[in-house]
Design a protein around this motif. Structure first.
Motif, PDB file in Angstrom:
ATOM      1  N   MET A 108       2.252  11.570  -9.962  1.00  0.00           N
ATOM      2  CA  MET A 108       1.496  12.790 -10.186  1.00  0.00           C
ATOM      3  C   MET A 108       2.401  13.995 -10.375  1.00  0.00           C
ATOM      4  O   MET A 108       2.297  14.717 -11.362  1.00  0.00           O
TER       5      MET A 108
ATOM      6  N   ILE B  47       0.972   4.117  -2.827  1.00  0.00           N
ATOM      7  CA  ILE B  47       0.682   5.527  -2.580  1.00  0.00           C
ATOM      8  C   ILE B  47       1.860   6.407  -2.997  1.00  0.00           C
ATOM      9  O   ILE B  47       1.695   7.415  -3.676  1.00  0.00           O
TER      10      ILE B  47
ATOM     11  N   LEU C 237      -5.302   5.616 -11.791  1.00  0.00           N
ATOM     12  CA  LEU C 237      -6.598   5.752 -11.144  1.00  0.00           C
ATOM     13  C   LEU C 237      -7.404   6.755 -11.949  1.00  0.00           C
ATOM     14  O   LEU C 237      -6.918   7.808 -12.317  1.00  0.00           O
TER      15      LEU C 237
ATOM     16  N   LEU D 182       2.025   6.629  -6.679  1.00  0.00           N
ATOM     17  CA  LEU D 182       0.961   7.458  -7.231  1.00  0.00           C
ATOM     18  C   LEU D 182       1.288   8.944  -7.053  1.00  0.00           C
ATOM     19  O   LEU D 182       1.178   9.738  -7.983  1.00  0.00           O
ATOM     20  N   TYR D 183       1.692   9.296  -5.852  1.00  0.00           N
ATOM     21  CA  TYR D 183       2.007  10.701  -5.578  1.00  0.00           C
ATOM     22  C   TYR D 183       3.193  11.170  -6.408  1.00  0.00           C
ATOM     23  O   TYR D 183       3.159  12.241  -7.005  1.00  0.00           O
TER      24      TYR D 183
ATOM     25  N   ILE E  33      -4.780   9.533 -13.166  1.00  0.00           N
ATOM     26  CA  ILE E  33      -3.493   9.760 -12.533  1.00  0.00           C
ATOM     27  C   ILE E  33      -2.709   8.461 -12.530  1.00  0.00           C
ATOM     28  O   ILE E  33      -3.176   7.438 -12.033  1.00  0.00           O
TER      29      ILE E  33
ATOM     30  N   MET F 261       0.826  -1.210   0.000  1.00  0.00           N
ATOM     31  CA  MET F 261       0.000   0.000   0.000  1.00  0.00           C
ATOM     32  C   MET F 261       0.852   1.247   0.000  1.00  0.00           C
ATOM     33  O   MET F 261       0.606   2.201  -0.721  1.00  0.00           O
ATOM     34  N   MET F 262       1.898   1.197   0.837  1.00  0.00           N
ATOM     35  CA  MET F 262       2.757   2.365   0.937  1.00  0.00           C
ATOM     36  C   MET F 262       3.436   2.629  -0.396  1.00  0.00           C
ATOM     37  O   MET F 262       3.510   3.771  -0.848  1.00  0.00           O
TER      38      MET F 262
END
Lengths: 263, 403, 406
Positions: free
Chosen positions: B44, B37, B341, B40-41, B359, B33-34
């Motif tokens: 972006m 994330i 996403l 993804l960030y 994204i 999960m980390m």
């Protein structure tokens, strides 16, 4: 129609060699007629344009702007020479009296006596409505383009009435998809110009009436500009005191004229 | 001996299978999960920065003084061509482009809008920022009267491929000129300024139109990783304005920094909690077997072998967790990288900030190395407290104790 | 059963303390994080509402989409009369916006010129606060122009310079005037600072023939949470289908969406923390249970049903969570409350944002009982969820078998 025949002839020339000489003759004949037709359209447009401006022309105009809730009247006098030079002065209403416009080549200046400033109209303002009418600054500056920027084609002929379709030339900087003009060839004046966008939808119309003769030129003295989407808004222009080919002082076409002739 | 310890450690790790599996599951779920994330960030911001650099600013940009305030073609770089040639010879400079730009009005029969006309050299732009990748519709073609326009501008003007546009602006002599253009391509750069107001045409054509000389430019954009270049160029061209990405796009840079801090903090928190989890399991598993250890000590096994065994045990658990987390993470990251996403419900907002509506994530090797180090250290550290307990053991007491 | 659970908690100290601490930390983290997120969104919204946009704005239909003088509001006074009857409306003011050409020397630019009521705008917006040079407008300040910093830069003007303006009046007639630069503002919204200028309405109306005419009316409400309610009241009262009254939710759609996206990302990050913490709590619960298999076996043998066992586990986690939350909630609540009144000021940010005008460097928290309650319930829920696996684990043993378990 004419165009279709030409391709047909070309096609025949390629396939039926025994008829070579005949088809060649036909081809030349058709090209000749096309150029004749094109020339005719071109001539009509040229004559129309000449009528509108002569060597030079000066006139008084009364402009009535009608929009949804009210109407306004303006009076002005203008002097123009050829396609590149024009000078306009507002005479009425009193609050705008003395405002002058000068367009030279593709530039436009305005003098406003109230603020005593000469302002150059930037490109971003060129599509603004001129003095709140349905005419844009751009219409005023780019009057010339009807002859130079379009390819004319006669699409209908009925007695002396000729309908000409103007298609912009490949690299002409005009926004219209086409303009259709109805011309009376007895006077070489238009009674209606319809402007279309690229998709062939009507955008606005110029309607001309009351053709009068001044010297050797004919000109409609009543103009009406009508946007197709806003039926209730229109601008009327009535021409008076039209004078062609007189001595117009070159002083009118200098930046100094803006202030000088404001009074 | 070592082999034996290794074997024992391995076996012991999975003695209490469900307990170990829980830990492994915890590590792998939280780690993946980390990673997801973070990917993804980073994706972006990186995407946005990358596109802004490629489409406009480069790593460095040179302008004539005052241009950035006045936005007038009066302020242009006169010997831009020779500067470009010089820069290209320099080590570490990957690509240089010259652009010429003028603000004006673009119009169709029905609509008009403020816009900037930008003269570019397609080959140079392609080398500089893979310009063709921005293309959404139509083709990359500036020949004849071809123009490529931003996607939002196309929407405002309601034009499509093949539509005609008229662009009006002042040339250097102040005359207002217009030119006819044909929309050949529509680009989506996610650089808001360009998307809402750029009309790209051939550079030479724009030079002729504006009356500027071919060796002049408004902007020289440079692609280079060389950190020292900024100072060098500032010293070399004192009459010009040399700006780096940070100065040109302070908001973007700041966003990147914020993301870095944010990801760092999340990383620390998650690893801290993971540490507590491993600690709990290791502690209990040692306590459970305290008799066993007592016996081992009693039969004369050295403490350091027991320590080694416990450390290895913990590392095994950590490693298993890490591997499964890495596998899960890779799958998740690849999914995010390739599909992303979908946020199209919020496309207005995202467009405002220059994001795309989908994204997409990014994958960095450092994600895996960093988590590896963190999880392994957490595993190592988690045995310190339990080991202390064993060290204090008196073998006899332990064996006697009726647990 | 309850006292038994309590005894167990006291007996298995390691598990209890860890669960307690983790619950405590996650509760605080969760509540504070959500409060910070909501708070900063609120302040973002309030800041932008303060700068120029209204909570509610009233337009003539099509003004926003098409624009032009046909779509001006032409009976401002009667609308204002009606607005003053609406209870939730704190203040309102009409604005007359127009685009024209401003020029000074050789420099000229198209700009938005807005006729405003200076006194009211001072309360409605940050216009006065954003002043960086010269003075703010006042009623009767004649041809004084209050300009954005970008406009000042572009035209190269300073206080006292005379800018010429040409444009069109409300009846489309030609208008020209000389404005004097009176003040310069910088709000931090660069688009706004680069294009907007203001004149006092009493002067501008004479020039633009715009008395009783407005582009729109901006409304400030007493309570932003009731904006929809107030808006529907306004619409009912106006009772004119040619007018539209819109709330900030429509006016600033992209900003609202931005906040939603930001919240989604916030919750994604939070869910990561919560998942990890959930796992750890579950692991500790599991370890605890597995060391008590024998005990559970015995309990089952003496006649406790599965339901009782579940109840026992439930009580244990319930007591632990409750204690942790009883301690965490006031602390977290206090943190939220404190920072909602005394926002965190990030020192570096003010420095970093100095180029962006009055963009706030404060991060206020939101303090909302409802939010805090659902945060707490979620933590409860997660904790209770964490006993499910351990519970099934115990039940996988037969009671006899379990009682012999070592």
């Amino acid at each position: 129609m004419v165009g279709d025949k030409v391709t047909l002839e070309i096609h025949r020339e390629e396939t039926l060699e025994e008829e070579d000489s005949v088809s060649k003759f036909l081809l030349i004949f058709f090209i000749f007629t096309i150029s004749l037709v094109a020339n005719e359209a071109q001539d009509i447009i040229k004559k129309l344009d000449e009528n509108m401006r002569g060597e030079n022309v000066s006139m008084k105009m009364t402009m009535r702007v009608v929009s949804l809730s009210h109407e306004r009247t303006m009076k002005m006098q203008s002097w123009s020479e050829g396609t590149k030079k024009s000078f306009t002065k507002i005479l009425y209403p009193p609050k705008d009296r003395g405002i002058t416009f000068l367009s030279l080549e593709n530039q436009m200046w305005q003098y406003v006596p109230k603020i005593e400033r000469i302002i150059k109209i930037p490109p971003s303002m060129m599509l603004q409505n001129w003095m709140g009418s349905d005419i844009t600054n751009d219409d005023i500056v780019k009057q010339s383009s009807i002859v130079e920027d379009y390819e004319p084609k006669i699409i209908k002929k009925k007695n002396t009435l000729v309908t000409i379709e103007l298609i912009p030339k490949e690299d002409a900087a005009v926004v219209w998809g086409k303009i259709i003009i109805n011309i009376d060839t007895t006077t070489y004046t238009s009674n209606r110009d319809v402007f279309y966008d690229e998709d062939g939808e009507e955008v606005r119309q110029f309607i001309y009436e009351k053709v009068k003769k001044f010297g050797k030129y004919y000109i409609p003295t009543y103009w009406r500009v009508q946007s197709s989407s806003k039926k209730d808004n229109f601008t009327e222009i009535i021409l008076e005191d039209v004078e062609y080919d007189t001595e117009i002082s070159q002083h009118y076409f200098k930046k100094s004229a803006l202030k000088r002739f404001s009074r | 001996m070592f082999k034996l310890i290794l074997k024992m450690a391995w076996k012991n790790s999975f003695l209490r299978l469900s307990r170990t599996l829980l830990v492994v599951l915890m590590i792998s779920v939280s780690m993946s999960m980390m990673l997801g994330i973070a990917g993804l960030y980073d994706g972006m911001t990186l995407n946005m920065i990358d596109k802004t650099k490629r489409s406009e600013s480069g790593d460095l940009s040179i302008y004539a003084k005052d241009y950035r305030v006045q936005k007038d073609i009066k302020y242009r770089i006169e010997n831009a061509w020779s500067i470009k040639k010089e820069l290209e010879k320099r080590d570490g400079v990957e690509a240089v482009v010259l652009r010429i730009k003028a603000d004006g009005l673009v119009s169709t029969a029905r609509k008009s809008s403020f816009a900037s006309i930008i003269g570019i050299d397609l080959d140079d732009e392609e080398r500089f920022g893979r310009f063709s990748e921005f293309l959404k519709k139509g083709e990359i073609d500036l020949s004849k009267r071809g123009a490529i326009i931003g996607i939002e501008l196309a929407k405002t003007l309601k034009v499509r491929i093949g539509s005609k546009l008229v662009f009006s602006t002042q040339d250097i002599s102040g005359e207002i000129n217009s030119m006819a253009l044909k929309v050949k391509g529509i680009v989506h750069t996610t650089n808001i300024g360009l998307d809402t107001g750029a009309v790209f045409i051939d550079k030479q054509k724009l030079h002729r139109f504006l009356g500027t000389k071919p060796d002049e430019a408004i902007q020289i954009a440079i692609k280079s990783e060389d950190k020292k270049l900024l100072e060098i160029l500032k010293a070399k061209y004192p009459a010009l304005e040399v700006k780096n990405f940070l100065e040109l796009q302070p908001m973007l840079k700041q966003m990147q920094d914020m993301m870095l801090i944010f990801n760092g903090v999340s990383f620390a928190i998650v690893m801290g909690v993971v540490f507590i989890g491993i600690l709990g399991v290791m502690y209990v598993s040692i306590l459970d077997r305290i008799r066993e250890f007592g016996i081992m000590l009693g039969v004369g096994m050295h403490y350091k072998y027991i320590r080694l065994q416990i450390i290895l045990e913990s590392l095994f658990v950590g490693l298993t967790g890490y591997i499964s987390g890495a596998v899960l993470g890779v799958v998740l990251l690849i999914y995010l990288r390739d599909y992303g996403l979908d946020f199209s419900a919020f496309s207005d907002a995202l467009a405002m900030w220059g994001y795309e509506s989908t994204i997409k994530g990014t994958i960095k090797i450092s994600y895996f190395t960093n988590t590896f180090v963190a999880i392994m250290s957490a595993s190592m550290l988690s045995v310190i407290i339990p080991l202390r307990k064993i060290k204090k053991l008196n073998p006899i007491d332990v064996i006697k104790a009726e647990k | 059963m309850f006292s038994f659970a309590l005894k167990n908690i006291l007996f298995y100290k390691g598990r209890s303390i860890t669960t307690f601490i983790l619950t405590f930390i996650s509760a605080i983290l969760f509540i504070v994080y959500v409060s910070m997120m909501d708070g900063s969104h609120d302040s973002m919204l309030k800041n932008s509402l303060k700068i120029y946009s209204g909570a509610i704005e009233i337009y003539h239909k099509d003004y926003r989409d098409i624009g032009g003088n046909e779509y001006l509001i032409r009976d401002v006074e009667s609308i204002e009369k009606k607005l003053s009857l609406v209870d939730g409306v704190e203040l309102f003011s009409s604005r007359y916006e127009t685009y024209g050409l401003l020029s000074f020397g050789d420099n000229s630019m198209a700009s938005m010129v807005v006729g405003i009521e200076p006194k009211k705008e001072e309360q409605l917006t940050q216009l006065k606060v954003a002043l960086v040079d010269g003075e703010y407008l006042k009623y009767g300040s004649q041809n004084c122009l209050y300009i954005g910093s970008g406009v000042a830069k572009r035209l190269k003007v300073k206080i006292g310079d005379e800018i010429s303006f040409i444009g069109g009046a409300s009846d489309n007639s030609f208008v020209a005037d000389i404005f004097m630069v009176y003040g310069v503002f910088k709000t931090g919204l660069s688009e706004f600072d680069d294009s907007a200028t203001f004149v006092s309405r009493d002067y501008f109306d004479k020039l633009m023939l715009s008395k009783n005419i407005a582009s729109y009316i901006t409304v400030k409400v007493k309570d932003l949470d009731r904006v929809d309610e107030i808006n529907s009241e306004i619409i009912k009262l106006l009772n004119d289908e040619n007018l539209e009254s819109l709330t900030w939710k429509t006016l600033m759609k992209s900003m609202v969406e931005t906040m939603e996206v930001d919240s989604i990302f916030g919750y994604i990050s939070l869910s990561l923390f919560l998942v990890v913490i959930f796992f750890v709590i579950m692991i500790y619960g599991f370890i605890n249970v597995s060391s008590r298999i024998k005990e559970f076996g015995v309990l089952r043998c003496v006649g406790l049903s599965k339901k009782h066992i579940f109840l026992l586990l439930f009580y244990e986690i319930f007591i632990l969570s409750t204690f942790a939350l009883i301690l965490a909630t006031p602390i977290a609540g206090y943190i939220c409350y404190y920072y909602s009144i005394n926002p965190i000021v990030i020192e570096g940010m003010a420095e970093m944002y100095k180029d962006y005008g009055i963009v706030s460097d404060e991060i206020p928290f939101s303090f909302d009982i409802f939010t805090i309650s659902w945060n707490i319930s979620l933590i409860y829920g997660l904790n209770i969820l964490s006993i499910i696996y351990p519970y099934f684990y115990i039940n996988s043993f037969k009671s006899i078998e379990a009682s012999r378990h070592v």
